[in-house]
Design a protein around this motif. Structure first.
Motif, mmCIF file in Angstrom:
data_model
loop_
_atom_site.group_PDB
_atom_site.id
_atom_site.type_symbol
_atom_site.label_atom_id
_atom_site.label_comp_id
_atom_site.label_asym_id
_atom_site.label_seq_id
_atom_site.Cartn_x
_atom_site.Cartn_y
_atom_site.Cartn_z
ATOM 1 N N CYS A 714 0.860 -1.094 0.102
ATOM 2 C CA CYS A 714 -0.125 -0.015 -0.296
ATOM 3 C C CYS A 714 0.899 1.112 -0.093
ATOM 4 O O CYS A 714 0.490 2.646 -0.105
ATOM 5 C CB CYS A 714 -0.916 0.111 1.165
ATOM 6 S SG CYS A 714 -2.151 -1.247 1.141
ATOM 7 N N CYS A 748 -13.842 -2.243 -2.444
ATOM 8 C CA CYS A 748 -12.603 -2.310 -3.602
ATOM 9 C C CYS A 748 -13.457 -3.239 -5.143
ATOM 10 O O CYS A 748 -14.332 -3.844 -4.680
ATOM 11 C CB CYS A 748 -11.961 -3.637 -3.057
ATOM 12 S SG CYS A 748 -10.919 -3.128 -1.720
ATOM 13 N N GLU A 750 -13.936 -5.908 -7.787
ATOM 14 C CA GLU A 750 -13.482 -7.288 -7.965
ATOM 15 C C GLU A 750 -12.616 -7.130 -9.031
ATOM 16 O O GLU A 750 -11.448 -7.995 -8.987
ATOM 17 C CB GLU A 750 -14.711 -7.969 -8.274
ATOM 18 C CG GLU A 750 -16.082 -8.102 -7.264
ATOM 19 C CD GLU A 750 -15.216 -8.725 -6.107
ATOM 20 O OE1 GLU A 750 -14.300 -9.698 -5.968
ATOM 21 O OE2 GLU A 750 -15.748 -8.829 -4.871
ATOM 22 N N PRO A 752 -9.830 -4.640 -10.438
ATOM 23 C CA PRO A 752 -9.328 -3.316 -10.090
ATOM 24 C C PRO A 752 -9.121 -2.426 -11.292
ATOM 25 O O PRO A 752 -9.408 -1.270 -11.574
ATOM 26 C CB PRO A 752 -7.963 -3.471 -9.596
ATOM 27 C CG PRO A 752 -8.030 -5.136 -8.844
ATOM 28 C CD PRO A 752 -8.902 -5.487 -9.741
ATOM 29 N N GLY A 758 -9.732 1.742 -8.930
ATOM 30 C CA GLY A 758 -9.708 0.279 -8.187
ATOM 31 C C GLY A 758 -10.805 0.362 -7.070
ATOM 32 O O GLY A 758 -11.083 -0.687 -6.669
ATOM 33 N N ASN A 766 -16.393 -5.929 0.005
ATOM 34 C CA ASN A 766 -14.924 -6.117 -0.334
ATOM 35 C C ASN A 766 -14.263 -5.256 0.049
ATOM 36 O O ASN A 766 -13.962 -3.995 -0.388
ATOM 37 C CB ASN A 766 -15.008 -6.281 -1.877
ATOM 38 C CG ASN A 766 -13.502 -6.926 -2.578
ATOM 39 O OD1 ASN A 766 -12.714 -6.800 -1.784
ATOM 40 N ND2 ASN A 766 -13.487 -6.948 -3.734
ATOM 41 N N THR A 768 -10.485 -6.128 0.501
ATOM 42 C CA THR A 768 -9.403 -6.697 0.393
ATOM 43 C C THR A 768 -8.215 -5.917 -0.308
ATOM 44 O O THR A 768 -6.913 -6.463 -0.286
ATOM 45 C CB THR A 768 -9.666 -8.019 -0.346
ATOM 46 O OG1 THR A 768 -10.163 -7.627 -1.633
ATOM 47 C CG2 THR A 768 -10.615 -8.819 0.508
ATOM 48 N N CYS A 769 -8.382 -4.834 -0.688
ATOM 49 C CA CYS A 769 -7.406 -3.992 -1.375
ATOM 50 C C CYS A 769 -6.890 -2.956 -0.124
ATOM 51 O O CYS A 769 -7.489 -2.810 0.421
ATOM 52 C CB CYS A 769 -7.926 -3.160 -2.374
ATOM 53 S SG CYS A 769 -9.301 -2.165 -2.286
ATOM 54 N N CYS A 770 -5.863 -2.276 -0.848
ATOM 55 C CA CYS A 770 -5.434 -1.073 0.048
ATOM 56 C C CYS A 770 -6.398 0.118 0.083
ATOM 57 O O CYS A 770 -7.245 0.379 -0.776
ATOM 58 C CB CYS A 770 -4.215 -0.490 -0.477
ATOM 59 S SG CYS A 770 -2.826 -1.561 -0.741
ATOM 60 N N HIS A 772 -8.249 3.515 0.213
ATOM 61 C CA HIS A 772 -7.916 4.943 -0.442
ATOM 62 C C HIS A 772 -7.212 5.901 0.475
ATOM 63 O O HIS A 772 -7.440 6.093 1.832
ATOM 64 C CB HIS A 772 -9.427 5.515 -0.892
ATOM 65 C CG HIS A 772 -9.068 6.891 -1.825
ATOM 66 N ND1 HIS A 772 -8.611 7.785 -1.551
ATOM 67 C CD2 HIS A 772 -9.819 6.660 -2.897
ATOM 68 C CE1 HIS A 772 -8.728 8.473 -2.803
ATOM 69 N NE2 HIS A 772 -9.378 7.860 -3.487
#
Length: 816
Positions: A714, A748, A750, A752, A758, A766, A768-770, A772
């Motif tokens: 990240c 997030c 699905e 990106p 993304g 969801n 699971t991503c970094c 904002h």
């Protein structure tokens, strides 16, 4: 008698707007229309405006235009985006025209007659609200009270309250944030008069050779249609709920193409790519149609002004963006880029007053109305083109310039087909800037001059290149030799025994232990340092055993197998553990220490605890850095439970410890941000303090560890709002953050690549991503607060941002 003149009139895009007459600054403005609000206090009305009203950022610049940025339109029927009071401007005009001035007990009274009534201003001598009353004949229409504050540059409003005789109230609340940012530039007029959007033709580039291969692709798309819907957003496909709305519809045309030509060579069974050149381009043009809807309440006892009408003008393709780029390669190891942006220009400007009054027959003659509309637009386009590979039908593949690869040539010659496998991306955005202005007495509404982006062409583009024949007749092969060299310098340490065979000379120094055998040919010199033990086996001829130093040059190529071990610091993280168990007793502080000997600047911290305790709700934990700076890991928890097992505190976590359940295994946000310690030197003694604040249960600190500067996916040098990674926040990028703010959260995507940043607007499961980068206050909560939005607006107004340790979100305003 002296009356302070604080307001001036600015003319922008043909319409009059008011300035506060203060230094360059921004105001966050909340505006609401409250039926039956006359009986409510100022504080109650302010609460309605903040909760349900329109939210705008107004920017004032000395000698420059007023810019409005709509953040939230507010609740339908309550939000009043675009509202402006002209009470001070009207006062200045009245005094300039010779209005009468008298003195009451504690105020100055300014009176100015108009054709069907009188306006009266009351200016308190000892402070207090400025008051304006507007009469038609002898009937009071409305009263405005302006609560203002003094600054070094003059007065500015804090709260404006307008009470109509029918009981409705318009209320406007101002919050200020001074800034030294440069004023926004005026709209730029451009004289583009393109007859067509897509008639531009491109000449072929000069061929690199008389014979060779040619890859050509062309694509054209007409009638790209877009309809903005009613903006600001209404209650559906029909307008409603807001005083002024516009609807823009564009039709557009677009094309792109590419032409790459170059040599392919065949020498002693080696097929190669040689010199090449190429050109690629795009064109985009658009025309506009517009509608306007009005739903302005007229609380003077008159029915509301409700009207929908087309804006008549002659549309034409007078917006055209095109660009081309020539290159001298196959683009196998380079990228060609295109970029063009038209100046912002006014597509049309029209006086709406006649159109409005011509469509309603009940409008009273004494109620004067001025109105106008304009639409500015610009096109922003960019693209990139590179080549992943050139593949031939017999399996030959080229991934870099001047590469050669062996092929089989039959007695009949070489006759195959080549494919150009490009990777292209094109982004074209039409930016429209509508402005609608209506003024009645000292009340006005103007739809903010802000961007409405439309991106009809976005992301990867598929250039359908032709297949090019690669033909060499019998006997066309040439003869030649290939040569390659590599150079380097190095040092190493090693000690060993070995057997091997080869040709060449080598250079090096070393100490070490090992056994090995090898075989091969090669050429080169190298450099390195190392320490370790290893074993290996191979095949070869020759034997040798010994220990020492030597120098030489040579060729050799070898292969082998081996195992080894070594020591050293990792590149980007230091993880240290204290395994000494310590008791945790009632009403006492347990301290445990970890010493860091490496001197580095702290960029990221995480702490992991293992504690055995029957009720962790009794505990409080704090991390103290070398030098005494500290941060709270967790306070006393309202929820309880036994034990902390592999409980990690990390700013990148999405949950707080209070959101978890015992034994709290996983990652959680600390109570205070660990990043507050970023920028310090990690060297020294770190202390973990655990306090048991309730009697009755004891426990044990089993162990803990600290991870400093871990490799985090990240962490990078770009803000998540900055899609194009130019260290600037464009209006389109800012509008995306505003969308996440207005939707009450984000999650997030699905895929990106399916969105610019993304993320997907609105709450979702969801995560699971970094998170904002704008979601930074008190740890990520997957929502953009107003304070966090204002931070992004600060980057936008500052013309850029850069990474810095002292920024609360890891960034600072201004470019580098």
């Amino acid at each position: 008698m002296e009356v302070t003149m604080l307001c001036r009139v600015l003319v922008f895009c043909g319409f009059t707007v008011a300035s506060l007459g203060v230094a360059a600054e921004e105001a966050l403005v909340h505006t609401a229309y409250v039926p039956g609000g006359a009986a409510q206090s100022d504080a109650a009305l302010e609460g309605v405006a903040r909760a349900q009203g329109a939210v705008e950022v107004l920017r004032y610049a000395p000698g420059g235009p007023l810019e409005r940025l709509l953040v939230r339109p507010g609740a339908p029927g309550v939000g009043m985006p675009g509202f402006t009071s002209y009470a001070r401007v009207a006062l200045e005009d009245a005094l300039a025209a010779g209005a009468s001035i008298s003195r009451a007990e504690d105020a100055e009274i300014v009176s100015a007659r108009w054709e069907h009534g009188v306006m009266t201003w009351r200016l308190p001598a000892k402070g207090g609200p400025l008051e304006l009353q507007v009469h038609h004949e002898k009937d009071l229409l409305y009263t405005e009270r302006r609560t203002e504050e003094a600054t070094a540059a003059g007065l500015r409003p804090r709260l404006i309250r307008i009470d109509f005789v029918s009981g409705e109230v318009l209320v406007q609340v101002f919050d200020y944030a001074e800034t030294d940012a440069d004023p926004m530039p005026d709209a730029v007029e451009a004289g583009l008069n393109a007859a067509s959007a897509v008639t531009s033709s491109k000449a072929d580039p000069a061929r690199a050779a008389a014979t060779g291969v040619q890859f050509y692709a062309a694509y054209s798309m007409l009638d790209l249609g877009w309809d903005s819907g009613w903006w600001p957003s209404g209650s559906g496909p029909d307008p409603g709920g807001f005083p002024i709305q516009v609807r823009l519809a564009f039709t557009a045309a677009y094309n792109h193409g590419a032409d790459i030509q170059g040599d392919m060579t065949l020498t002693k069974g080696m097929l190669g790519v040689g010199a090449a050149s190429g050109l690629w381009w795009f064109n985009f043009g658009a025309e506009l149609f517009a509608k306007v809807a009005l739903d302005i309440p007229l609380p003077f006892g008159l029915p509301p002004l409700q009207l929908v009408f087309d804006v008549p003008y002659v549309p034409n393709f007078d917006l055209l963006a095109d660009d081309e780029d020539a290159f001298d390669s196959y683009l196998l190891d380079s990228v060609s880029t295109l970029n063009d942006q038209t100046p912002r220009r006014q597509l049309f400007s029209i006086d709406l007053a006649g159109l409005i009054l011509g469509n309603i027959d009940w409008w009273p003659d004494w109620l004067k109305l001025t109105a106008g509309m304009a639409v500015d637009a610009a096109i922003q386009a960019d693209g990139s083109l590179t080549c992943d590979s050139i593949t031939v039908s017999d399996g030959a593949t080229f991934i870099e310039e001047w590469q050669q690869t062996p092929v089989t040539v039959s007695p009949e010659g070489y006759n195959e087909i080549a494919n150009y496998n490009e990777q292209a991306e094109i982004n074209i955005t039409l930016l429209s800037y509508p402005t609608v202005f209506i003024k009645i007495f000292t009340l006005g509404w103007d739809l903010p001059l802000m961007e409405i982006p439309w991106t009809p062409v976005q992301g990867p583009a598929d250039f359908e290149f032709n297949q090019a024949p690669v033909v060499f007749p019998p006997g066309a092969e040439g003869e030649g030799e290939g040569e390659g060299e590599g150079e380097g310098e190095g040092e190493g340490e090693g000690e060993g025994e070995g057997e091997g065979e080869g040709e060449g000379e080598g250079e090096g120094e070393g100490e070490g232990e090992g056994e090995g055998e090898g075989e091969g040919e090669g050429e080169g010199e190298g450099e390195g340092e190392g320490e370790g033990e290893g074993e290996g086996e191979g095949e070869g001829e020759g034997e040798g055993e010994g220990e020492g130093e030597g120098e030489g040059e040579g060729e050799g190529e070898g292969e082998g197998e081996g195992e080894g071990e070594g020591e050293g610091l990792p590149e980007c993280d230091i993880v240290l553990v204290n395994d000494a168990a310590q008791p945790i007793t009632d009403f006492a502080i347990t301290s445990s220490y970890i010493e860091v000997f490496e001197s580095r600047v702290i960029e990221h911290i995480s702490v992991t605890l293992n504690i055995a305790h029957a009720d962790v709700g009794h505990l409080v934990a704090e991390l103290v850095a070398p030098g005494g700076a500290s941060t709270l890991l967790f306070p006393r928890l309202t929820a309880s439970g036994a034990n902390l097992v592999e409980t990690t505190f990390d700013d990148d976590a999405t949950l707080s410890l209070g959101d978890g359940v015992a034994p709290y295994t996983g990652s959680f946000r600390s109570a205070h941000l660990l990043r507050l310690l970023n920028g310090l030197d990690m060297r020294g003694v770190w202390e973990l303090r655990v306090a048991d604040t309730v009697a009755g249960v004891s426990g044990t600190l089993l162990n803990w560890r600290i991870a400093l500067n871990p490799c985090s996916p990240c962490a990078d040098d770009w803000h998540a709002a900055d899609w194009d990674r130019d260290n600037k926040i464009s209006m389109s990028e800012l509008l995306r953050v505003i969308q996440l703010y207005n939707m009450g959260g984000f999650h997030c995507a699905e895929d990106p690549a399916s969105t610019d940043d993304g993320f997907v607007p609105g709450p979702g499961a969801n995560m699971t991503c970094c998170p904002h980068d704008a979601d930074y206050m008190e740890g990520p909560d997957w929502k953009i607060s107003l304070s966090e939005l204002l931070r992004v607006i600060q980057f936008y107004n500052s013309g850029g941002y850069h990474v810095c340790a002292e920024g609360e979100d890891g960034f600072c305003p201004g470019g580098v």
